[in-house]
Write an enzyme that holds these catalytic residues in place. Structure first.
Site, short mmCIF file in Angstrom:
data_model
loop_
_atom_site.label_atom_id
_atom_site.label_comp_id
_atom_site.label_asym_id
_atom_site.label_seq_id
_atom_site.Cartn_x
_atom_site.Cartn_y
_atom_site.Cartn_z
N SER A 142 0.86 -1.18 0.00
CA SER A 142 0.00 0.00 0.00
C SER A 142 0.89 1.23 0.00
CB SER A 142 -0.89 0.03 1.25
OG SER A 142 -1.57 1.27 1.39
N TYR A 155 -1.85 -0.97 10.33
CA TYR A 155 -1.92 -1.20 8.89
C TYR A 155 -0.64 -0.74 8.20
CZ TYR A 155 -3.91 -1.27 4.16
OH TYR A 155 -4.15 -1.53 2.83
#
Length: 249
Positions: A142, A155
């Site tokens: 990401s 995350y």
């Protein structure tokens, strides 16, 4: 690109990017192996894949559980054991204040996203090496591995770990003919694309928000046997946002 008679596993195939990736490979004639923790979502993806290509194989797997992962790959070995590509797509987050994020929540995110990615890559590599044909692994990271918003610690840390894991695996598995790369998506809209505002698109240097197809095409590229000089890299697909300097006036 040719994927006929090639076997490709996609984790997190129950929806979103994972479903789109599975359909992209099915349209290219690949034999897809669908992995997700949600059986109902997995069946919906399977039904769509059946319309596009060969009959898929579906496995309900909890990637936070090492035993569940190992059982999945043991089943594959017992049923022929061929695997040419793995798309490590599954992941989740815990969007909470750093003051409130529990150890259990942190561990669940890290175990699913980072440890799960490693274990799937390890087991996939065993099958690829045993087959003697090499293979390709793509880890979906990401842009939050490179930049952040508040309350995204678990995350972001898991995705940053995936980037480091990717180049380490590329070096370790290269002698066995296994390519390992990462993709870092930015804003990829999985919902109603038509409901996005003009400002949503205009803030991107590419002048649009991303679509799942953008990631699927990258997966096809990185797993194409012809592209065997690409390994250990991180392909950022974000419409240029991580290159945009932003200050509040």
């Amino acid at each position: 690109m040719t994927f006929g008679n090639r076997h490709v596993m996609i984790t997190g195939a129950g929806g979103g990017i994972g479903r789109n990736v599975a359909l992209a490979y099915a349209r290219q004639g690949a034999n897809v192996i669908l992995v997700d923790r949600n059986a109902e979502s997995l069946e919906r993806t399977s039904a769509l894949v059946r319309r596009e290509g060969p009959e898929p194989v579906s496995r309900t797997v909890d990637l936070s559980d090492p035993a569940s992962i190992e059982a999945c790959f043991a089943s594959l070995r017992d049923n022929g054991g061929r695997l040419d590509a793995l798309i490590n797509n599954a992941g989740l987050g815990a969007w909470k204040s750093v003051y409130e994020l529990s150890v259990e929540e942190w561990d669940y995110v890290m175990n699913t996203n980072l440890r799960g990615t490693f274990l799937c890559a390890r087991e996939a590599a065993k099958l690829m090496k045993a087959g003697g044909r090499g293979g390709a692994i793509v880890n979906i990271a990401s842009t939050r591995a490179l930049m952040s918003e508040p309350n995204s610690e678990a995350y972001a840390a898991s995705k940053g770990g995936i980037l480091s894991l990717t180049h380490a695996l590329a070096l370790s598995l290269g002698p066995d003919g296994i390519l390992v790369n990462a993709i870092s998506p930015g804003w990829i809209e999985n919902g109603d694309y038509g409901s996005l505002r003009p400002v949503d698109h205009a803030q991107h240097p590419a002048q649009r928000v991303g679509k799942p197809d953008d990631i699927s095409r990258a997966c096809l590229y990185l797993t194409d046997p012809a592209n065997d000089f690409v390994t250990g890299t991180n392909l950022v697909i974000d419409g240029g946002m991580t290159r945009k300097m932003i200050y509040e006036e």
